[in-house]
Write an enzyme that holds these catalytic residues in place. Sequence first.
Site, mmCIF file in Angstrom:
data_model
loop_
_atom_site.group_PDB
_atom_site.id
_atom_site.type_symbol
_atom_site.label_atom_id
_atom_site.label_comp_id
_atom_site.label_asym_id
_atom_site.label_seq_id
_atom_site.Cartn_x
_atom_site.Cartn_y
_atom_site.Cartn_z
ATOM 1 N N ARG A 56 -35.382 -19.228 37.440
ATOM 2 C CA ARG A 56 -34.158 -18.920 38.193
ATOM 3 C C ARG A 56 -33.067 -19.928 37.841
ATOM 4 O O ARG A 56 -31.925 -19.579 37.657
ATOM 5 C CB ARG A 56 -34.414 -18.916 39.717
ATOM 6 C CG ARG A 56 -33.116 -18.890 40.518
ATOM 7 C CD ARG A 56 -33.261 -18.495 41.985
ATOM 8 N NE ARG A 56 -34.450 -18.989 42.632
ATOM 9 C CZ ARG A 56 -34.664 -20.267 42.998
ATOM 10 N NH1 ARG A 56 -33.738 -21.178 42.796
ATOM 11 N NH2 ARG A 56 -35.795 -20.609 43.578
ATOM 12 N N TYR A 113 -11.233 -2.251 39.813
ATOM 13 C CA TYR A 113 -12.517 -1.565 39.911
ATOM 14 C C TYR A 113 -12.870 -1.372 41.396
ATOM 15 O O TYR A 113 -12.764 -2.311 42.182
ATOM 16 C CB TYR A 113 -13.574 -2.402 39.194
ATOM 17 C CG TYR A 113 -14.970 -1.887 39.337
ATOM 18 C CD1 TYR A 113 -15.328 -0.666 38.780
ATOM 19 C CD2 TYR A 113 -15.935 -2.602 40.025
ATOM 20 C CE1 TYR A 113 -16.624 -0.179 38.918
ATOM 21 C CE2 TYR A 113 -17.227 -2.126 40.158
ATOM 22 C CZ TYR A 113 -17.559 -0.909 39.605
ATOM 23 O OH TYR A 113 -18.826 -0.431 39.744
ATOM 24 N N ASP A 185 -10.904 -10.481 35.331
ATOM 25 C CA ASP A 185 -11.988 -9.575 34.954
ATOM 26 C C ASP A 185 -11.646 -9.027 33.562
ATOM 27 O O ASP A 185 -10.702 -8.261 33.405
ATOM 28 C CB ASP A 185 -12.092 -8.450 36.003
ATOM 29 C CG ASP A 185 -13.264 -7.510 35.740
ATOM 30 O OD1 ASP A 185 -13.648 -7.346 34.561
ATOM 31 O OD2 ASP A 185 -13.775 -6.915 36.701
ATOM 32 N N LYS A 210 -21.045 -3.033 30.494
ATOM 33 C CA LYS A 210 -20.096 -2.189 29.772
ATOM 34 C C LYS A 210 -20.083 -2.566 28.282
ATOM 35 O O LYS A 210 -21.099 -2.456 27.629
ATOM 36 C CB LYS A 210 -18.725 -2.301 30.438
ATOM 37 C CG LYS A 210 -18.768 -2.233 31.979
ATOM 38 C CD LYS A 210 -19.246 -0.902 32.511
ATOM 39 C CE LYS A 210 -19.553 -0.917 34.001
ATOM 40 N NZ LYS A 210 -18.500 -1.410 34.879
#
Length: 392
Positions: A56, A113, A185, A210
């Site tokens: 992690r 978005y 972004d 994406k």
Amino acid sequence: MGDVDQETELQGFSTRAIHAGQDPEPTTGAVVTPISLSTTFAQDGVGNHKGFEYSRSGNPTRTAMETQIASLEQARHGLAFASGLAAEDNILRLLTVQDPSKGKRILLGNDAYGGTFRLIAKVWSPMGFPWSAVDLTDLDALRANWPDDTGMIWLETPTNPLLTCFDIEAIASIAHERGAIVVVDNTFATPYLQQPITLGADVVVHSATKYLGGHSDVVGGFVATSNDELAEKLTFTQNAAGAVPAPFDCYLVLRGVKTLAVRMDRHCENARAIVDLLVHHDAVDRVLYPQLPDHPGHEAAAKQMKDFGGMVSFTLKAGKDAALRVADATSVFTLAESLGAVESLIEHPGAMTHMSAAGSPLEVPDNLIRLSVGIEDAADLVDDLATALDTI
Ligand SMILES: *Cc1c(COP(=O)(O)O)cnc(C)c1O
């Protein structure tokens, strides 16, 4: 966290995409970065390890991918997350760990978005972090109406789904004069077309789902910064909150990014062929593509982007029902959400990706269609869309 050394920064984009963070594996010589599934790493003595303790906190496959993409963003540090929204959530946590005298308000560009809007307005705002939607094309208004309690400004450019472009450098300078963190972004542009850190952004975020992944087979998120203090805080919450990606997912993104430059060139070329069809078609009302001289933010895009990307949106004169019919009528363009992969996709944002923004300042027109233009043969894409438009 993946850190970028000075030497790799001098190399070209695709050389970095293929080599940064990806030295052959020292024990076997494997050229391809192994998928390190081990959750834990042996220590020679207490606290004496080779850089990894527990997956992690850090994982070799993840570090390779973090270093690779940070290097492409020309950033010093990169951090990977389980999804784009997990990455966004981690960035918003900067508002909780930063100096309490700083503001808690989030300013969000008024086209974004839908999931970003939902996270800010429906999750963070009720926890005591107010938000406002702002028009980032009007910089005088932004200066004049800047709320004093702003801690962070969040912008997409080009935006999803209207493809509006904003001047990152100008907005960053306004925000920095007022003490706010600037988040960009960069999902639509990718680091191949635009590097926001070099234009003054503090933090860059991606939905790696994406273009970075590029093949519609992995959900992932990515954050880059060159600010050491922010990197330390982002790393703290990445580990403390734990929304990290699996090693296999990191491998898929790492592999996808190697071909980012060639894919983006083809996406842009195919998008231009589609735009050419749409601007000459009688059924089409407006074509939204940053290369068009009358497009909102065309100048900003021309200044800060290498090319104009693979996303194209358009509105139909005949309205919503016609838009739904066209979205249904294509065959090479698949009717689906998401974007940025090798295959072309078509969608109706009002009823699909942006439904959560209905009734808000971020609501999108109902006669709007969004295309993610893939890398198939341009002639087939043009034929397919032309045939679908003939159905109305
Ligand atoms: C898809 C997307 C996101 C969210 O990313 P996920 O990987 O789906 O969580 C954020 N920003 C933009 C611009 C996107 O297109």
